[in-house]
Design an enzyme around this catalytic site. Sequence first.
Site, PDB file in Angstrom:
ATOM      1  N   SER A   1       0.790  -1.240   0.000  1.00  0.00           N
ATOM      2  CA  SER A   1       0.000   0.000   0.000  1.00  0.00           C
ATOM      3  C   SER A   1       0.816   1.281   0.000  1.00  0.00           C
ATOM      4  CB  SER A   1      -0.978   0.009   1.177  1.00  0.00           C
ATOM      5  OG  SER A   1      -2.056  -0.859   0.919  1.00  0.00           O
ATOM      6  N   VAL A   2       2.119   1.210   0.126  1.00  0.00           N
ATOM      7  CA  VAL A   2       2.935   2.402  -0.102  1.00  0.00           C
ATOM      8  C   VAL A   2       2.690   2.910  -1.530  1.00  0.00           C
ATOM      9  CG1 VAL A   2       5.307   3.285  -0.285  1.00  0.00           C
ATOM     10  CG2 VAL A   2       4.664   1.816   1.628  1.00  0.00           C
TER      11      VAL A   2
END
Length: 370
Positions: A67-68
């Site tokens: 999710s970065v």
Amino acid sequence: MAEIQGSYDDLFTAVPGALAALLDAGDVGASAAVFVDGEPVVDVWGGFADADRTIPWQRDTIANVWSVTKTMTALCALILADRGELDLAAPVARYWPEFAAAGKDGVLVQHLLAHTAGLPDWDGPATAEDLYHWPTATARLAAQAPRWEPGTAAGYHSLTQGFLVGEVVRRITGLSLGEFFADEVAGPLGADFHIGLSAEHDHRVALSIPPPSRDEDYVASAPGRTATPAAGTGIRVRDGNSVAWRRAQIPAASGFGNARSVALVQSVMARGGTVRGVRLLSQAGCDRAWEEQFRGEDRILGMPMRYGMGYGLFGNTYGWGGWGGSMVMIEPGARMAVAYVTNQMLEPGTDNRGLEIVMAAYDGLKGLHA
């Protein structure tokens, strides 16, 4: 002590020290980077790229940052907004007419970025394979009704956010999110970050390693509710390690890079829109990320959150972390971006590794400003 490769300013020795301590504590491999004013003051790595600890983590090793990736997708939207091509306060349907179906005519672009659109997952079953076909994944989202009144509540759009924002980008530019990112961000900056990884890079990938006592069927879960998947779509470690996942563009979760590339890209936000002579957006465009869109309990994560335009807000910083531990944090006041990328996953709720790297970076910052 684990051997650390790379370079760092003497003021920032706490960062390689923290990375070595994490590797000594059992992590397999990782990289850490700190950029101040657009330049690297820390660029280090260590450990191994494989679970058997036979392949050393190297300078150009990359990993899925999960999710970065959302911070990269948010940056693309902010760039278009800064150019006047995207109005964040406009209805999504202005750019994507089909999206107005099922009572979504009032959903605004800013709702997509702030996890307040009411579309935290797909209605009905969805598998990893369903995510690999962009037209199907986006058409399903366009057809379904929101689960709450958009803008009134937040619920982490773990996988859907990337498709929602990415489709708006595609409707405006004619390019997929991955193509736009490559052409407008990674290419000009020379950043080794990819959304939709081509086969030529496969040999550099450090596959995700499940937490101790778990196997590759381990499924993503929300930090606040360890027994509950973060979304109804259960993505397993083995899915993220597949060739199909690497080739697909899943702009909320399938970005591949290392700490150096993550910190370099997000330094754009820390430095008023310009890094190394490349101007991607204005200071005002960067400031949009700070605009609080939601404060309160996230319905999916089950914990208090503050959301800006595509980033989580944390005191004087903003950024986001990924399933498995990777993280980026931006400190505009210090013009600093800190990134940590690892292949070793830990259980949600027990993982503070990224924060340890961030705090170590602050130790160096104190010396820099002394």
